[in-house]
Design an enzyme around this catalytic site. Structure first.
Site, short mmCIF file in Angstrom:
data_model
loop_
_atom_site.label_atom_id
_atom_site.label_comp_id
_atom_site.label_asym_id
_atom_site.label_seq_id
_atom_site.Cartn_x
_atom_site.Cartn_y
_atom_site.Cartn_z
N GLN A 172 87.47 50.19 41.38
CA GLN A 172 86.36 50.17 40.42
C GLN A 172 86.82 49.54 39.11
O GLN A 172 87.87 49.87 38.57
CB GLN A 172 85.80 51.57 40.20
CG GLN A 172 86.79 52.64 39.78
CD GLN A 172 86.13 53.99 39.61
OE1 GLN A 172 84.92 54.10 39.42
NE2 GLN A 172 86.92 55.05 39.67
N HIS A 194 82.85 47.58 42.32
CA HIS A 194 81.98 48.58 41.72
C HIS A 194 81.12 47.96 40.62
O HIS A 194 79.92 47.93 40.70
CB HIS A 194 82.76 49.78 41.17
CG HIS A 194 81.90 50.90 40.68
ND1 HIS A 194 81.37 50.94 39.41
CD2 HIS A 194 81.49 52.04 41.28
CE1 HIS A 194 80.65 52.03 39.25
NE2 HIS A 194 80.70 52.72 40.38
N ASP A 236 77.73 48.96 42.47
CA ASP A 236 76.93 50.14 42.12
C ASP A 236 75.94 49.72 41.04
O ASP A 236 76.34 49.34 39.93
CB ASP A 236 77.83 51.26 41.62
CG ASP A 236 77.09 52.59 41.50
OD1 ASP A 236 75.84 52.59 41.54
OD2 ASP A 236 77.76 53.63 41.34
N GLU A 273 75.13 50.03 46.11
CA GLU A 273 75.08 51.48 45.93
C GLU A 273 73.98 51.85 44.93
O GLU A 273 73.83 51.23 43.88
CB GLU A 273 76.43 51.99 45.42
CG GLU A 273 76.48 53.49 45.20
CD GLU A 273 77.86 53.97 44.78
OE1 GLU A 273 77.95 55.13 44.32
OE2 GLU A 273 78.84 53.21 44.90
N ASP A 307 73.91 57.31 46.71
CA ASP A 307 74.65 57.92 45.61
C ASP A 307 73.77 58.95 44.91
O ASP A 307 73.94 60.15 45.06
CB ASP A 307 75.15 56.86 44.63
CG ASP A 307 75.96 57.44 43.48
OD1 ASP A 307 76.22 58.66 43.50
OD2 ASP A 307 76.33 56.69 42.57
N LYS A 331 80.81 62.46 47.04
CA LYS A 331 81.38 62.61 45.69
C LYS A 331 82.15 63.91 45.64
O LYS A 331 81.59 64.99 45.41
CB LYS A 331 80.26 62.57 44.65
CG LYS A 331 79.60 61.20 44.53
CD LYS A 331 78.72 61.10 43.31
CE LYS A 331 77.46 61.89 43.45
NZ LYS A 331 76.53 61.34 44.46
#
Length: 425
Positions: A172, A194, A236, A273, A307, A331
């Site tokens: 990320q 990410h 994301d 995501e 997510d 998570k």
């Protein structure tokens, strides 16, 4: 070997707590911080220092095993537990939690972790961060008492055959989405970057900024990556596709945007995501299913990752059962006990949904290493590099823990095989 004591010390986590609702409502960045007032309960600032509660479990041989209570960067958002405040929870760990666990057999990891999972104080279940951190220490204590790896303890508890090669690591970048991503290319990181696309400014009014970024990813990966490098792009977007397009998500305009992303990433696969944030789990699942059906009907090979509103074990089950995602992010701090993350990965087995063992940049080196063992024990599809947003440190921690563990397990297996041959002779 018995558990003889449990102690808790407030400390710092690897990043920060951010008030996601305030940011989505338009809070402007002021250098590293944000201007304006927080809107989520518990926050004193929109961005404030990440904190952890360091848990030390003592064993009767005099050794001490550590776990770190951590909560996600965007605490209090999307159905998650409220902001974690270590000073408030330290007495809970040293009081009711210790009262239940001290004196128990350290080798009974699953029983100890399940006891912790069900424990209530004043009628309330323990904060997910407490269950997460204490269970890490319980896992380490079981491995110490058994003289084995945390991977083997988890594999025994979950009934799995551990991976024999490192699970693909997902790097990320944070907001430094160019420099940090170039570092990932040089190191040949398998899943990346990410990119933290959490505002309209970052995705573009019509999504054009993200498309340009994906085109840059493709070109730069070919310039900097190792020979035969075949990355998987994972972006994301924090619901921003939903912000700029809105429902319904199976219409031509939305599908065409995903076609553009697929073309920009070619020849590499891409997964998105959190394409939208529908405001609750039921609506999120329905809109994710709608999007996937639209993409499938148009033969668009962009994977969708759950997510938002996919936090607990029960949430993971609901998304998987509905076929709402190609991958679900598990998570780890939000599931509570670390064994629950392993069980969530296992729930994806035999389905069309892959398990991404994630977590948060706001964890610690201790919790990240523990999660590397969950990844190995369950052979997850990918595992997050964490903590922090600098990339290099988190990648080193997670990758090296997996490599070290695999090497140790091979040595242990060779010694066992040698001992069996000697015994037969």
């Amino acid at each position: 070997m018995k558990l003889t004591g449990i102690h808790a010390t407030p400390g710092y986590a690897g990043f920060f707590f951010d008030d996601q609702r305030a940011i989505k409502q338009g809070a402007k960045q002021d250098g590293f911080t944000y201007e304006g007032e927080p809107v989520t309960d518990g926050f004193e600032e929109i961005r404030q220092a990440g904190e952890t509660l360091i848990v030390d479990i003592s064993l009767e041989d005099g050794s001490t095993i550590r776990g770190d209570c951590a909560a996600v960067q965007y605490s209090g958002a999307g159905g998650r537990d409220p902001l974690f405040q270590p000073e408030e929870y330290a007495p809970v760990v040293e009081g009711p939690v210790a009262d239940e666990l001290v004196g128990r057999d350290a080798t009974d990891f699953l029983a100890n972790a399940e006891l912790l999972e069900e424990l209530a104080v004043e009628g309330k279940r323990l904060h997910t961060a407490i269950r997460y951190g204490v269970s890490q220490a319980l896992l380490g204590a079981a491995a110490k008492a058994d003289g084995t790896t945390k991977t083997d303890v988890l594999a025994d508890a979950l009934g799995t055959d551990p991976a024999t090669e490192p699970v693909p690591v997902f790097g990320q970048s944070g907001d430094d989405r160019y420099t940090n991503t170039e570092k990932m290319f040089v190191k040949g990181v398998p899943v990346l970057p990410h990119a933290l696309i959490n505002s309209v400014e970052k995705i573009g009014e019509d999504g054009e900024t993200l498309v340009e970024y994906v085109e840059w990813l493709t070109q730069r990966s070919q310039e900097l990556g190792p020979d035969d490098y075949e990355p998987r792009f994972h972006i994301d977007v924090y619901g921003m596709i939903g912000e700029i397009f809105g429902p319904p998500y199976d219409r031509d305009e939305v599908v065409d945007y995903f076609v553009t992303l697929e073309e920009a990433a070619a020849p590499y696969p891409i997964q998105i995501e959190g394409p939208m944030d529908a405001g609750n789990r039921k609506a999120q699942i329905e809109e994710m299913v709608e999007l996937r059906e639209g993409l499938e009907a148009a033969d668009v090979a962009v994977d969708v990752v759950a997510d938002e509103w996919c936090n607990t074990f029960e949430d993971v089950q609901a998304f998987v059962d509905a076929g709402a995602a190609d991958l679900v992010q598990i998570k780890t701090p939000d599931l509570g006990g670390i064994h629950r993350s392993g069980q969530a990965v296992r729930y994806c087995e035999g389905t069309n949904t892959r398990a991404y063992l994630g977590g948060t940049c706001n964890e610690t080196a201790t919790s990240s290493r523990a999660c590397a063992h969950v990844a190995l024990a369950t052979d997850a599809a990918q595992v997050l590099a964490k903590p922090g947003m600098g990339f290099d440190e988190g990648y080193m921690i997670v990758e090296n823990e997996m490599r070290r563990t695999i090497a140790r397990r091979k040595r242990d297996q060779q010694l066992t095989a040698s001992d069996e041959v000697t015994a037969d002779d």
